[in-house]
Design an enzyme around this catalytic site. Sequence first.
Site, PDB file in Angstrom:
ATOM      1  N   LEU A  59      44.112   8.574  54.662  1.00 62.61           N
ATOM      2  CA  LEU A  59      44.726   7.239  54.592  1.00 62.61           C
ATOM      3  C   LEU A  59      45.117   6.719  55.969  1.00 62.61           C
ATOM      4  O   LEU A  59      45.544   5.570  56.107  1.00 62.61           O
ATOM      5  CB  LEU A  59      45.928   7.252  53.641  1.00 62.61           C
ATOM      6  CG  LEU A  59      45.602   7.648  52.189  1.00 62.61           C
ATOM      7  CD1 LEU A  59      46.860   7.649  51.332  1.00 62.61           C
ATOM      8  CD2 LEU A  59      44.549   6.731  51.576  1.00 62.61           C
ATOM      9  N   ARG A  60      44.983   7.593  56.983  1.00 61.84           N
ATOM     10  CA  ARG A  60      45.069   7.191  58.404  1.00 61.84           C
ATOM     11  C   ARG A  60      46.436   6.752  58.902  1.00 61.84           C
ATOM     12  O   ARG A  60      46.550   6.339  60.051  1.00 61.84           O
ATOM     13  CB  ARG A  60      44.060   6.067  58.719  1.00 61.84           C
ATOM     14  CG  ARG A  60      42.630   6.440  58.459  1.00 61.84           C
ATOM     15  CD  ARG A  60      42.149   7.511  59.405  1.00 61.84           C
ATOM     16  NE  ARG A  60      40.715   7.745  59.258  1.00 61.84           N
ATOM     17  CZ  ARG A  60      40.184   8.961  59.099  1.00 61.84           C
ATOM     18  NH1 ARG A  60      40.951  10.037  59.096  1.00 61.84           N
ATOM     19  NH2 ARG A  60      38.888   9.107  58.991  1.00 61.84           N
ATOM     20  N   HIS A 111      39.393  23.663  54.893  1.00 61.25           N
ATOM     21  CA  HIS A 111      38.193  23.006  55.422  1.00 61.25           C
ATOM     22  C   HIS A 111      37.410  24.133  56.082  1.00 61.25           C
ATOM     23  O   HIS A 111      37.788  24.603  57.145  1.00 61.25           O
ATOM     24  CB  HIS A 111      38.630  21.936  56.431  1.00 61.25           C
ATOM     25  CG  HIS A 111      37.545  21.373  57.277  1.00 61.25           C
ATOM     26  ND1 HIS A 111      37.246  20.028  57.295  1.00 61.25           N
ATOM     27  CD2 HIS A 111      36.700  21.948  58.169  1.00 61.25           C
ATOM     28  CE1 HIS A 111      36.250  19.804  58.146  1.00 61.25           C
ATOM     29  NE2 HIS A 111      35.912  20.944  58.701  1.00 61.25           N
ATOM     30  N   HIS A 164      35.588  20.220  50.044  1.00 59.71           N
ATOM     31  CA  HIS A 164      34.242  19.680  50.273  1.00 59.71           C
ATOM     32  C   HIS A 164      33.135  20.723  50.542  1.00 59.71           C
ATOM     33  O   HIS A 164      32.501  20.711  51.585  1.00 59.71           O
ATOM     34  CB  HIS A 164      34.236  18.619  51.376  1.00 59.71           C
ATOM     35  CG  HIS A 164      35.028  18.930  52.615  1.00 59.71           C
ATOM     36  ND1 HIS A 164      34.970  20.140  53.262  1.00 59.71           N
ATOM     37  CD2 HIS A 164      35.873  18.156  53.332  1.00 59.71           C
ATOM     38  CE1 HIS A 164      35.754  20.098  54.317  1.00 59.71           C
ATOM     39  NE2 HIS A 164      36.318  18.914  54.383  1.00 59.71           N
ATOM     40  N   ASN A 204      31.463  15.396  58.101  1.00 60.60           N
ATOM     41  CA  ASN A 204      31.762  16.785  58.369  1.00 60.60           C
ATOM     42  C   ASN A 204      32.485  17.388  57.165  1.00 60.60           C
ATOM     43  O   ASN A 204      33.540  16.887  56.814  1.00 60.60           O
ATOM     44  CB  ASN A 204      32.674  16.841  59.612  1.00 60.60           C
ATOM     45  CG  ASN A 204      32.723  18.206  60.193  1.00 60.60           C
ATOM     46  OD1 ASN A 204      31.922  19.051  59.841  1.00 60.60           O
ATOM     47  ND2 ASN A 204      33.688  18.439  61.070  1.00 60.60           N
ATOM     48  N   ASP A 251      36.859  12.583  49.838  1.00 58.03           N
ATOM     49  CA  ASP A 251      36.873  12.709  51.308  1.00 58.03           C
ATOM     50  C   ASP A 251      36.732  11.326  51.957  1.00 58.03           C
ATOM     51  O   ASP A 251      36.064  11.150  52.977  1.00 58.03           O
ATOM     52  CB  ASP A 251      35.781  13.657  51.801  1.00 58.03           C
ATOM     53  CG  ASP A 251      36.057  14.152  53.228  1.00 58.03           C
ATOM     54  OD1 ASP A 251      37.081  13.750  53.816  1.00 58.03           O
ATOM     55  OD2 ASP A 251      35.234  14.930  53.737  1.00 58.03           O
ATOM     56  N   HIS A 282      36.679   4.640  59.135  1.00 62.79           N
ATOM     57  CA  HIS A 282      36.608   4.517  60.600  1.00 62.79           C
ATOM     58  C   HIS A 282      36.293   3.068  60.932  1.00 62.79           C
ATOM     59  O   HIS A 282      35.560   2.411  60.187  1.00 62.79           O
ATOM     60  CB  HIS A 282      35.512   5.423  61.174  1.00 62.79           C
ATOM     61  CG  HIS A 282      35.865   6.872  61.104  1.00 62.79           C
ATOM     62  ND1 HIS A 282      36.825   7.455  61.904  1.00 62.79           N
ATOM     63  CD2 HIS A 282      35.403   7.862  60.307  1.00 62.79           C
ATOM     64  CE1 HIS A 282      36.931   8.742  61.612  1.00 62.79           C
ATOM     65  NE2 HIS A 282      36.081   9.020  60.634  1.00 62.79           N
ATOM     66  N   GLY A 285      32.623  10.880  59.036  1.00 63.32           N
ATOM     67  CA  GLY A 285      33.404  10.421  57.887  1.00 63.32           C
ATOM     68  C   GLY A 285      32.805   9.180  57.263  1.00 63.32           C
ATOM     69  O   GLY A 285      32.168   8.376  57.937  1.00 63.32           O
TER      70      GLY A 285
HETATM   71  O1  DOR Z   1      33.792  13.664  58.007  1.00 63.82           O
HETATM   72  C1  DOR Z   1      34.949  13.970  58.143  1.00 63.82           C
HETATM   73  N1  DOR Z   1      35.876  13.053  58.419  1.00 63.82           N
HETATM   74  N2  DOR Z   1      35.306  15.249  58.041  1.00 63.82           N
HETATM   75  C2  DOR Z   1      36.545  15.663  58.361  1.00 63.82           C
HETATM   76  O2  DOR Z   1      36.791  16.834  58.259  1.00 63.82           O
HETATM   77  C3  DOR Z   1      37.560  14.721  58.836  1.00 63.82           C
HETATM   78  C4  DOR Z   1      37.251  13.374  58.369  1.00 63.82           C
HETATM   79  C5  DOR Z   1      38.031  12.301  59.087  1.00 63.82           C
HETATM   80  O3  DOR Z   1      39.250  12.437  59.204  1.00 63.82           O
HETATM   81  O4  DOR Z   1      37.433  11.308  59.484  1.00 63.82           O
END
Ligand code: DOR
Length: 423
Positions: A59-60, A174, A227, A273, A300, A304, A319
């Site tokens: 949720l950033r 993870h 994941h 990831n 997940d 971004h 992500g």
């Molecule tokens: O793809 C991913 N994005 N994998 C992660 O482990 C972290 C996540 C992110 O926070 O953007």
Amino acid sequence: MSTVIKGGLVIDQTGERTADVVVDDGRIVAVGTDLSGDEILDASGCVVAPGFVDLHAHLRQPGAEEAETIETGSWAAIRGGFSAVVAMPNTNPPIDCAAVVQEVLALGAKAPCDVYTSGAITVERKGAQLAPMAEMAELGVRLFTDDGNGVQEAGLMRRAMEYAAGLGVILAQHCEVDSLAAGGHMHEGEWSSRLGIPGVPAEAEELMVMRDIALSRFTGAPVHFQHLSTRGSIAMVRAARQAGVAVTAEAATHHFTLTDEDCASYDPVFKVNPPLRPADDRDAVREGLADGAVDAIATDHAPHTMDAKERPFDQAPPGMLGLETALALALTELNLPVAEVVGLLSWRPAAIAGLKGVHGGPIVPDAPANLCVFDPQETWTVDPHDTASRSRNNPYAERTVRGRVRHTIVGGQTVLVDQVMRP
Ligand code: DOR
């Protein structure tokens, strides 16, 4: 004011029946035929299910509000039928102590869905020193993870498990061995060779899954695998469960819908990831979800900014978004009965998150009214601009999918009606 959800097929852990559901004052008050209420929500042709629970949402907030906030991410959740999400701790500052947990929970209290948070296993997610899990557990944190990173040190992970078992909380891992993953940007295999992009081998995940199964067996502490993306990981978890080891697992939507071949466009929207894997691994994820080796679908959801995702593949962050498309992708791609998909999104993750009795059903009088209504047949085309998220990094642009959320109810409040948000 009461609300009646009319004419839907009610699906929960106890089975299926056609019924109206009446909600009043935050609770389900009646389930039956010919019921009435002040507001009517049409559910004909639809499934009435427990609200979904996402074990894995970025949720950033705090720190990267330009990509998402707890509020915008929660609206994305609502549009996806989720009544509860578990926030990941890789924020800035990270969620690794009571003060940050309190901040996230305070923001979450104003959000349209129920926001729970995970806490970090180690201080600043750096893998060196255990975080104060007890003070976070006291605030209700049930799931601890360094997500974004795996805990590299086996000895530290053992101590974390012993500490977690004493507190009655769950560690979520993870799985990624840094020394094998370092420098990689996609799955290591035929496509990474063809594209000239350095890869991350399946073994980077599998070695940590193997290690943590051994540590869970040794300490008796439960471990939840986040994941999982490879056939080998899923086979190990399946065997461990059969042997009675206390492990659970989730799969992210993208790992059963996309493959490493999608990276051939060099579009960083496909960078994630753990990375997208070959079709055989994708099929193994589907098999794991079908036979119970994997407990839950997680999104997940990883927003971004455009700016970040427009960098070259090797420089863009990993992500992809997931909250608004998870149900449709599961219904479209998994070939499972609708009730099983509902279980993978609701009561099974609810049990792992410790939310039984609050989220995940069953849909009976006196239960809290956390519900979602979806049309399992409606087809629609994914439009990255049509989103509640603050970000647009959606890898499913232009894909036609089947199954759409119509209404979402959280704590008795109708917050989504016919896909329209109701603040
Ligand atoms: O793809 C991913 N994005 N994998 C992660 O482990 C972290 C996540 C992110 O926070 O953007």
